[in-house]
Write an enzyme that holds these catalytic residues in place. Structure first.
Site, PDB file in Angstrom:
ATOM      1  N   ASP A   1     -10.078  -8.159   9.085  1.00 58.13           N
ATOM      2  CA  ASP A   1     -11.502  -8.243   8.750  1.00 58.13           C
ATOM      3  C   ASP A   1     -12.070  -9.608   9.123  1.00 58.13           C
ATOM      4  OD1 ASP A   1     -11.689  -5.671   7.875  1.00 58.13           O
ATOM      5  OD2 ASP A   1     -11.981  -6.142   5.758  1.00 58.13           O
TER       6      ASP A   1
ATOM      7  N   ASP B   1      -1.880 -18.365   4.685  1.00 59.20           N
ATOM      8  CA  ASP B   1      -2.975 -19.268   4.358  1.00 59.20           C
ATOM      9  C   ASP B   1      -3.288 -20.204   5.518  1.00 59.20           C
ATOM     10  OD1 ASP B   1      -0.448 -20.285   3.906  1.00 59.20           O
ATOM     11  OD2 ASP B   1      -0.961 -21.366   2.078  1.00 59.20           O
TER      12      ASP B   1
ATOM     13  N   ASP C   1      -4.591  -6.398   6.598  1.00 55.80           N
ATOM     14  CA  ASP C   1      -5.875  -5.869   6.141  1.00 55.80           C
ATOM     15  C   ASP C   1      -6.912  -6.991   6.061  1.00 55.80           C
ATOM     16  OD1 ASP C   1      -7.811  -4.212   5.113  1.00 55.80           O
ATOM     17  OD2 ASP C   1      -6.761  -3.753   3.258  1.00 55.80           O
TER      18      ASP C   1
ATOM     19  N   LYS D   1       4.397 -14.910   4.337  1.00 54.60           N
ATOM     20  CA  LYS D   1       4.364 -15.910   3.265  1.00 54.60           C
ATOM     21  C   LYS D   1       5.777 -16.056   2.726  1.00 54.60           C
ATOM     22  CE  LYS D   1       2.027 -18.787   0.654  1.00 54.60           C
ATOM     23  NZ  LYS D   1       1.596 -20.079   1.219  1.00 54.60           N
TER      24      LYS D   1
ATOM     25  N   TYR E   1       0.806  -1.217   0.000  1.00 54.79           N
ATOM     26  CA  TYR E   1       0.000   0.000   0.000  1.00 54.79           C
ATOM     27  C   TYR E   1       0.839   1.267   0.000  1.00 54.79           C
ATOM     28  CZ  TYR E   1      -3.764  -3.231   1.324  1.00 54.79           C
ATOM     29  OH  TYR E   1      -4.669  -4.265   1.361  1.00 54.79           O
TER      30      TYR E   1
END
Length: 340
Positions: free
Chosen positions: A239, A211, A235, A178, A131
Site C-alpha cells: 500500500d 521498519d 500488505d 523482522k 492471515y
C-alpha cells in the site's frame, strides 16, 4: 482462446470492471468472458453462501480470473473471506504480486522529488503468515478476554515465494523481515533466504528489517526492484508503494499460483461504497490489472500497448476527479480505448 472468469463484486467493482472488460474487448485478443455477476453481497445475504462450489469450479476451470472488489457493510467478514480467501487458499495462489511504477510526478507524494520515481514490485507471501487464520479467543466479550493469532511460516511456503521473487527480478531482490524481533519465523526466513541466494548467485540481493524498509522506500524508492516479504508486512508495504506511485486508484495486483500459472487479478482499492453508483470511480486500477492479466496469458505486446494508453491519458491530465480530472468512470475508460 482463453477463458477469463469475471467477478465484478460489490460497490464500485461492477463499474470499474465493466471498463476493464470493454478495454480488453477492444484489444481483440480472442478472450472469452465468463461473468459471475451474482457473486456479491446481495446473494450472500439472501443465501448465506459467499461462493458456491459450482461457481468456484467455474473460476477454477478458467484460464484466469478478474475480480472487482468484495465487501459490504451489511455483511459480516465471513463473506469477503468466503470469496477472496477461499480462492486464494484452495487455488493455492501463494504469490501476491503488486507492481508500483510512477504514473506521473503530480500524483506522487514525492512529486517535488521527480528524480526519484518508484518502479518496483512487491512480492507478498499470500497463503501463510498471520492471515492463515490460526488462533482463537478465550472468554470473548468479557474483561478477561484473551485473543491469539498465530503466524505460520513453513520451509515450503517461504522457499517458493523467494524463488518466485528471484525469477522475476530485473535488477535485484530485497528480502524484508523482522528477524531481530520475531525470532522463530525470522530464523526460518533467514535460512530460506540464504539458501535462495545460493540458488540464484547471479542476482544482487539485500536485506532490510521492515521498519528500515519503509523508511528507505520514502527516502529513495529507486533503490528497490523486487521486494519479497511475508503476508502482513507485504500488505502494508504494497500500500505504501502504491501511494508513492500515484495512489490506490491506479494500483494493480495479482494473486498467482507460480506452479500452475493460474492467477486471480484484482485492483486493490476496495469497494469504495461512498463512490458506488455515482459514475466517478477511477477505472484505471482495474484496467492496469487487466494488463497484468493478459501479460500472464502471453499477450505481452498488448499489455504494453494498454499501459502506454493509460500513461497517455494520465499525462494529458485526463481521468476521474481523484486524478485531478473531470471525466466519469465510463469517459475515462473510453479515453484509454481511444489511444489503443
Amino acid at each position: 482462446m482463453s477463458t477469463v472468469s469475471v467477478l465484478p463484486g460489490d460497490g464500485i467493482g461492477p463499474e470499474v470492471i465493466e471498463q476493464a472488460v470493454l478495454t480488453l474487448d477492444a484489444l481483440d485478443l480472442g478472450l472469452d468472458f465468463d461473468v459471475l455477476d451474482h457473486v456479491n453481497a446481495d446473494t450472500y445475504l439472501y443465501t448465506g453462501i459467499a461462493l458456491s462450489d459450482k461457481d468456484f469450479d467455474r473460476v477454477k476451470a478458467s484460464d484466469a480470473a478478474l475480480l472487482g472488489a468484495v465487501g459490504d457493510a451489511r455483511a459480516d467478514t465471513e463473506y469477503a473471506r468466503g470469496v477472496l480467501l477461499r480462492l486464494r487458499f484452495e487455488l493455492d495462489l501463494y504469490v501476491n504480486l503488486r507492481p508500483a511504477a510512477l504514473c506521473h510526478d503530480r500524483l506522487s507524494p514525492l512529486r517535488d522529488e521527480a528524480r526519484r520515481p518508484i518502479d518496483c514490485v512487491v512480492i507478498r507471501e499470500n497463503t501463510e503468515g498471520l492471515y492463515a487464520g490460526i488462533g482463537g479467543r478465550l472468554r470473548p466479550a468479557t474483561t478477561q478476554e484473551v485473543a491469539i493469532d498465530a503466524e505460520i511460516n513453513t520451509w515450503h511456503g517461504v522457499s517458493r515465494i523467494l524463488d518466485f521473487a528471484f525469477a522475476i527480478a530485473r535488477r535485484s531482490v530485497c528480502m524484508v523481515d523482522k528477524s531481530n524481533a520475531v525470532r522463530n519465523g525470522g530464523a526460518l526466513w533467514q535460512r530460506c533466504w540464504a539458501d535462495a541466494i545460493r540458488r540464484h548467485p547471479e542476482v544482487p540481493t539485500s536485506h532490510l528489517y521492515v521498519d528500515a524498509a519503509v523508511m528507505e522506500l520514502v527516502a529513495d524508492p529507486t533503490a528497490f526492484d523486487v521486494i519479497v516479504t511475508n503476508n502482513s508486512y507485504g500488505d502494508i508495504i504494497s500500500d505504501l508503494t502504491a501511494e508513492l506511485a500515484g495512489g490506490l486508484g491506479t494500483a494493480a495486483s495479482a494473486n498467482i499460483n507460480g506452479s500452475t500459472g493460474f492467477g486471480l487479478f484484482e485492483p486493490v482499492h476496495g469497494t469504495a461504497p461512498d463512490l458506488a453508483g455515482k459514475g466517478v470511480a477511477n477505472p484505471i486500477a482495474a484496467i492496469v490489472t487487466a494488463a497484468l492479466l493478459i501479460e500472464r496469458l502471453g499477450h505481452a505486446d498488448a499489455a504494453r500497448t494498454l499501459r502506454r494508453a493509460v500513461q497517455e491519458v494520465i499525462s494529458a491530465g485526463l481521468g476521474t476527479p481523484d486524478l485531478g480530472g473531470t471525466l466519469s468512470t465510463a469517459e475515462t475508460g473510453a479515453a484509454i480505448r481511444a489511444r489503443l
